[in-house]
Write a protein that holds these residues in place. Structure first.
Motif, PDB file in Angstrom:
ATOM      1  N   GLY A  30       8.087   3.013   3.642  1.00 40.86           N
ATOM      2  CA  GLY A  30       7.276   4.218   3.536  1.00 40.86           C
ATOM      3  C   GLY A  30       5.886   3.962   2.995  1.00 40.86           C
ATOM      4  O   GLY A  30       5.139   4.913   2.721  1.00 40.86           O
ATOM      5  N   GLU A  31       5.502   2.703   2.788  1.00 35.97           N
ATOM      6  CA  GLU A  31       4.175   2.381   2.282  1.00 35.97           C
ATOM      7  C   GLU A  31       3.123   2.608   3.363  1.00 35.97           C
ATOM      8  O   GLU A  31       3.368   2.355   4.550  1.00 35.97           O
ATOM      9  N   ALA A  32       1.955   3.072   2.935  1.00 35.64           N
ATOM     10  CA  ALA A  32       0.819   3.136   3.846  1.00 35.64           C
ATOM     11  C   ALA A  32       0.329   1.722   4.135  1.00 35.64           C
ATOM     12  O   ALA A  32       0.591   0.785   3.363  1.00 35.64           O
ATOM     13  N   TYR A  33      -0.382   1.569   5.220  1.00 35.95           N
ATOM     14  CA  TYR A  33      -0.753   0.225   5.659  1.00 35.95           C
ATOM     15  C   TYR A  33      -1.596  -0.491   4.614  1.00 35.95           C
ATOM     16  O   TYR A  33      -1.319  -1.650   4.273  1.00 35.95           O
ATOM     17  N   TRP A  34      -2.631   0.189   4.086  1.00 34.61           N
ATOM     18  CA  TRP A  34      -3.528  -0.499   3.159  1.00 34.61           C
ATOM     19  C   TRP A  34      -2.872  -0.682   1.798  1.00 34.61           C
ATOM     20  O   TRP A  34      -3.213  -1.615   1.072  1.00 34.61           O
ATOM     21  N   GLU A  35      -1.928   0.155   1.430  1.00 33.89           N
ATOM     22  CA  GLU A  35      -1.162  -0.114   0.220  1.00 33.89           C
ATOM     23  C   GLU A  35      -0.324  -1.378   0.389  1.00 33.89           C
ATOM     24  O   GLU A  35      -0.203  -2.194  -0.546  1.00 33.89           O
ATOM     25  N   TYR A  36       0.238  -1.548   1.557  1.00 33.45           N
ATOM     26  CA  TYR A  36       1.020  -2.746   1.858  1.00 33.45           C
ATOM     27  C   TYR A  36       0.131  -3.995   1.810  1.00 33.45           C
ATOM     28  O   TYR A  36       0.513  -5.033   1.234  1.00 33.45           O
ATOM     29  N   VAL A  37      -1.088  -3.896   2.376  1.00 36.62           N
ATOM     30  CA  VAL A  37      -1.990  -5.053   2.387  1.00 36.62           C
ATOM     31  C   VAL A  37      -2.464  -5.375   0.971  1.00 36.62           C
ATOM     32  O   VAL A  37      -2.543  -6.564   0.578  1.00 36.62           O
ATOM     33  N   ARG A  38      -2.778  -4.341   0.173  1.00 38.38           N
ATOM     34  CA  ARG A  38      -3.218  -4.603  -1.201  1.00 38.38           C
ATOM     35  C   ARG A  38      -2.105  -5.246  -2.031  1.00 38.38           C
ATOM     36  O   ARG A  38      -2.373  -6.106  -2.886  1.00 38.38           O
ATOM     37  N   ARG A  39      -0.868  -4.873  -1.790  1.00 38.18           N
ATOM     38  CA  ARG A  39       0.236  -5.506  -2.507  1.00 38.18           C
ATOM     39  C   ARG A  39       0.359  -6.977  -2.130  1.00 38.18           C
ATOM     40  O   ARG A  39       0.560  -7.839  -3.005  1.00 38.18           O
ATOM     41  N   LEU A  40       0.240  -7.288  -0.846  1.00 33.76           N
ATOM     42  CA  LEU A  40       0.276  -8.687  -0.426  1.00 33.76           C
ATOM     43  C   LEU A  40      -0.905  -9.469  -0.978  1.00 33.76           C
ATOM     44  O   LEU A  40      -0.773 -10.645  -1.366  1.00 33.76           O
ATOM     45  N   ALA A  41      -2.087  -8.812  -1.037  1.00 32.63           N
ATOM     46  CA  ALA A  41      -3.269  -9.496  -1.577  1.00 32.63           C
ATOM     47  C   ALA A  41      -3.095  -9.791  -3.055  1.00 32.63           C
ATOM     48  O   ALA A  41      -3.479 -10.878  -3.540  1.00 32.63           O
ATOM     49  N   ALA A  42      -2.529  -8.860  -3.816  1.00 36.04           N
ATOM     50  CA  ALA A  42      -2.307  -9.104  -5.241  1.00 36.04           C
ATOM     51  C   ALA A  42      -1.308 -10.236  -5.449  1.00 36.04           C
ATOM     52  O   ALA A  42      -1.473 -11.069  -6.369  1.00 36.04           O
ATOM     53  N   GLU A  43      -0.276 -10.297  -4.618  1.00 33.06           N
ATOM     54  CA  GLU A  43       0.686 -11.387  -4.724  1.00 33.06           C
ATOM     55  C   GLU A  43       0.064 -12.733  -4.378  1.00 33.06           C
ATOM     56  O   GLU A  43       0.496 -13.767  -4.898  1.00 33.06           O
ATOM     57  N   ALA A  44      -0.979 -12.725  -3.520  1.00 35.82           N
ATOM     58  CA  ALA A  44      -1.653 -13.972  -3.146  1.00 35.82           C
ATOM     59  C   ALA A  44      -2.797 -14.338  -4.079  1.00 35.82           C
ATOM     60  O   ALA A  44      -3.493 -15.334  -3.844  1.00 35.82           O
ATOM     61  N   GLY A  45      -3.027 -13.547  -5.132  1.00 36.31           N
ATOM     62  CA  GLY A  45      -4.076 -13.857  -6.097  1.00 36.31           C
ATOM     63  C   GLY A  45      -5.431 -13.287  -5.743  1.00 36.31           C
ATOM     64  O   GLY A  45      -6.432 -13.683  -6.357  1.00 36.31           O
ATOM     65  N   VAL A  46      -5.498 -12.359  -4.828  1.00 37.25           N
ATOM     66  CA  VAL A  46      -6.764 -11.727  -4.448  1.00 37.25           C
ATOM     67  C   VAL A  46      -6.898 -10.420  -5.212  1.00 37.25           C
ATOM     68  O   VAL A  46      -5.908  -9.700  -5.442  1.00 37.25           O
TER      69      VAL A  46
END
Length: 484
Positions: A177-193
């Motif tokens: 149920g995540e929005a697309y950019w919420e999903y991308v920001r979560r992946l970016a935070a996990e990658a150190g961005v």
């Protein structure tokens, strides 16, 4: 000085009180174009109103309670106006019908009557089923049959794209149920961005491995039928896929529907083809009881390479219809197919390479692409304002029926759209002006100079007076166009 100034000032005229009440019969009528009058005559000739009332009568209450209903004939006429005036939204259709005197007369509304509000379109659309829209489409198709504009012998099929009323930004994950950019920001935070840096997040989204916007994983919550797909220009967008089955002899549309963009062209091809063949056969049986002309039995189906599927071709050919569809694989291993598949591939190759097959492929590009250009680009259907496949399919079916009606109008009166009616008036003015110029040149003995005149102000545009083509094949096949 005072006397001079008084002479320079223009005296003001006194305002006279005119008539306060004007009878309705004394009001001026719109005479800009009689196109809608001709269109109304064509609909009355095929008894459009009587047949629509008979179809929709079971859906309306016979009691006197509640607000008076909107005539379904008026509703379908307003949808026709949307196609003819290139109006994409129902709000724009309602506004145009309320402003134009010609369209008011076409709908049967007086100046003191309010035309239907745009919100009424939603209520009526939900009340009428898809079968009702298909029945209205068949009424127009029967009118084409009566005037010889439905042959049925050679059919062509193709699809295009329609932009959905949905955005890629609103996509959400089906599982979380995540929005697309919420999903991308979560992946970016996990990658150190830094997830708060929008530019860094966008760069990460473009470069991250395994980036794929799949319809199995993502969905638009506002229009779940819209699918992520590639447009004609290669851009990714939320799209639908309209599809037409067209008579390649006359250009009439026999079947029109809106499909989901992620469905392959070959999916259900045999079923749709058999449905179009059965429609032609039903029209033949109804017309065989002394009604002329009678359409011919369907012999061929023409399509592009996207419709090539061995199993579907085999099923279609078993029904007695030849397939003129090119094979996308130049070196297909026929020996690995069964006997039925080998026969289907060989028959399709022979049909494509034949003289008649090449001619049908040329007609496919002419008639089907023309129907999409008129309905989508000139008929207000390229960018959808409705949501949901069912709603779009209903609106698109009436637009295709209006396209067929414009073909019949061109056959009757030589004009198929309001634009062509206006262009015909301008063309007649240039013809009269050119005839007067020729008479003047002949009177003064200057006819030798006429061919050498190069000024665009003295000679009308050449395309307005171009002689008709000498292509006997087009005249024989009855090629028509809406002309806008």
């Amino acid at each position: 000085m005072g006397m001079i100034a008084a002479k320079m000032i223009r005296p003001q005229r006194k305002v006279q009180q005119g008539e306060f009440w004007v009878a309705r019969n004394d009001l001026a009528r719109a005479q800009g174009s009689r196109f809608y009058d001709k269109l109304d005559e064509t609909l009355e000739e095929m008894e459009f109103g009587v047949k629509v009332h008979g179809i929709c009568a079971p859906l309306y209450s016979s009691g006197e309670k509640g607000r008076p209903p909107i005539d379904p004939v008026v509703y379908f006429k307003m949808l026709m106006v949307g196609f003819l005036e290139n109006l994409p939204s129902e709000r724009a259709i309602a506004a145009r019908c309320g402003d134009s005197l010609m369209i008011r007369r076409f709908l049967g509304y007086e100046l003191d009557e309010d035309t239907p509000h745009h919100s009424s379109f939603t209520v009526i659309r939900q009340r009428l089923s898809k079968e009702v829209y298909q029945s209205v489409f068949d009424i127009i198709l029967e009118g084409l049959r009566r005037h010889g504009l439905l042959r049925g012998k050679h059919l062509g099929i193709d699809s295009s794209v329609m932009e959905a009323n949905a955005s890629l930004r609103a996509l959400e994950n089906r599982n979380t149920g995540e929005a697309y950019w919420e999903y991308v920001r979560r992946l970016a935070a996990e990658a150190g961005v830094d997830a708060q840096d929008a530019a860094a997040v966008r760069r990460f989204d473009k470069q991250r491995p395994g980036r794929k916007t799949s319809n199995q994983e993502w969905v638009n919550p506002y229009d779940r039928d819209a699918k992520v797909s590639k447009a004609k220009d290669g851009a990714t967008d939320m799209l639908y896929k309209p599809e037409n089955i067209v008579d390649l002899d006359t250009g009439a549309i026999l079947a029109a529907e809106v499909r989901k963009a992620d469905e392959a062209d070959t999916q259900g091809l045999a079923e749709r083809t058999i449905g179009a063949v059965e429609l032609v056969e039903a029209i033949r049986e109804e017309a065989s009881a002394g009604q002329e002309p009678v359409p011919a039995a369907t012999e061929t189906l023409t399509g592009d390479k996207g419709y090539y599927c061995v199993e579907e071709l085999e099923t279609i050919q078993q029904g007695g219809v030849q397939t003129v569809i090119s094979d996308p694989l130049s070196h297909r291993r026929v020996d690995k197919l069964d006997e039925g598949g080998q026969a289907a591939v060989c028959n399709a190759r022979l049909s494509v390479k034949s003289i008649e097959g090449k001619e049908l492929l040329r007609r496919r590009g002419m008639h089907i692409e023309r129907s999409f250009a008129h309905i989508l680009d000139s008929g207000g259907m390229r960018r959808a304002t409705l949501r949901g496949q069912v709603n779009l399919d209903k609106r698109y079916k009436i637009a295709a029926a209006t396209y067929n009606l414009s073909q019949l109008m061109r056959h009757h009166f030589g004009i198929g759209t309001p634009k062509q009616a206006a262009a015909r008036v301008l063309c007649g003015f240039f013809e009269l002006l050119w005839a007067c110029m020729e008479d003047l040149y002949a009177f003064f003995g200057l006819f030798v100079i006429v061919p050498t005149i190069q000024s665009p102000f003295l000679r009308p545009p050449a395309h307005l007076f171009r002689s008709p083509p000498s292509n006997h094949r087009q005249q024989k096949n009855g090629v028509t166009s809406t002309g806008c």
